[in-house]
Design a protein around this motif. Structure first.
Motif, PDB file in Angstrom:
ATOM      1  N   LYS A  65       0.860  -1.195   0.000  1.00 41.26           N
ATOM      2  CA  LYS A  65       0.000   0.000   0.000  1.00 41.26           C
ATOM      3  C   LYS A  65       0.888   1.234   0.000  1.00 41.26           C
ATOM      4  CE  LYS A  65      -4.001  -2.062   0.376  1.00 41.26           C
ATOM      5  NZ  LYS A  65      -4.834  -2.125  -0.821  1.00 41.26           N
ATOM      6  N   THR A  68      -1.207   6.292   1.987  1.00 44.39           N
ATOM      7  CA  THR A  68      -2.601   6.510   2.405  1.00 44.39           C
ATOM      8  C   THR A  68      -3.525   5.346   2.069  1.00 44.39           C
ATOM      9  OG1 THR A  68      -3.092   7.641   0.321  1.00 44.39           O
ATOM     10  CG2 THR A  68      -2.371   9.014   2.170  1.00 44.39           C
ATOM     11  N   LYS A  70      -5.600   1.887   2.000  1.00 46.76           N
ATOM     12  CA  LYS A  70      -6.273   1.078   3.028  1.00 46.76           C
ATOM     13  C   LYS A  70      -6.659  -0.275   2.424  1.00 46.76           C
ATOM     14  CE  LYS A  70      -8.236   5.054   5.464  1.00 46.76           C
ATOM     15  NZ  LYS A  70      -6.944   5.428   5.923  1.00 46.76           N
ATOM     16  N   ARG A  93       4.296  -0.428   3.450  1.00 46.56           N
ATOM     17  CA  ARG A  93       4.218   0.870   2.780  1.00 46.56           C
ATOM     18  C   ARG A  93       5.599   1.323   2.311  1.00 46.56           C
ATOM     19  NH1 ARG A  93      -0.936   2.528   3.704  1.00 46.56           N
ATOM     20  NH2 ARG A  93      -1.981   1.471   5.417  1.00 46.56           N
ATOM     21  N   TYR A 111      -2.151  -4.227   9.801  1.00 42.49           N
ATOM     22  CA  TYR A 111      -3.611  -4.363   9.776  1.00 42.49           C
ATOM     23  C   TYR A 111      -4.143  -3.846  11.105  1.00 42.49           C
ATOM     24  CZ  TYR A 111      -3.482  -7.216   5.551  1.00 42.49           C
ATOM     25  OH  TYR A 111      -3.303  -7.652   4.271  1.00 42.49           O
ATOM     26  N   GLN A 112      -5.201  -3.076  11.067  1.00 43.49           N
ATOM     27  CA  GLN A 112      -5.814  -2.551  12.286  1.00 43.49           C
ATOM     28  C   GLN A 112      -6.608  -3.654  12.953  1.00 43.49           C
ATOM     29  OE1 GLN A 112      -4.814   0.044  13.423  1.00 43.49           O
ATOM     30  NE2 GLN A 112      -5.014   1.823  12.145  1.00 43.49           N
TER      31      GLN A 112
END
Length: 114
Positions: A65, A68, A70, A93, A111-112
């Motif tokens: 990613k 920014t 997601k 990233r 990962y959240q």
């Protein structure tokens, strides 16, 4: 800001220089000239890169990613599957993120958690 494609190429180089074999997963569908659809065969949400860490033959998966970006719902589902099997994977990233994921054997980096 770097594109995901640029980051992905940097990751492939860095991991290859650090005793890993890395494969790019082309996921998606394309319409053929005769009107039929061709699908790659990989499941939805399959990470952008995957490979093998030479030191112990562990498999890893990297979702790339930009700063920014997601993860989509299907990518989160694939993450949950990998996490349930304790497989090395994460969102990178940067090439530094990817190297950290692979060298440290991280599961679900980036990962959240809900």
């Amino acid at each position: 800001m770097k594109s995901e494609h640029q980051i992905q190429n940097e990751i492939r180089v860095v991991l290859s220089q650090n005793k890993c074999t890395v494969f790019r997963a082309n996921v998606g569908s394309v319409k053929l000239p005769d009107g039929r659809w061709f699908t790659t065969g990989l499941p939805k949400g399959f990470p952008d890169l995957f490979g093998i860490r030479w030191s112990d033959n562990q498999t890893f998966f990297i979702e790339v990613k930009n700063a920014t970006g997601k993860p989509r719902a299907d990518q989160v589902r694939f993450h949950e599957f990998l996490k349930s099997h304790n497989v090395i994977h994460g969102i990178a990233r940067s090439s530094e993120d990817a190297l950290k994921i692979v060298q440290c054997g991280l599961v679900g980096y980036g990962y959240q958690e809900k």
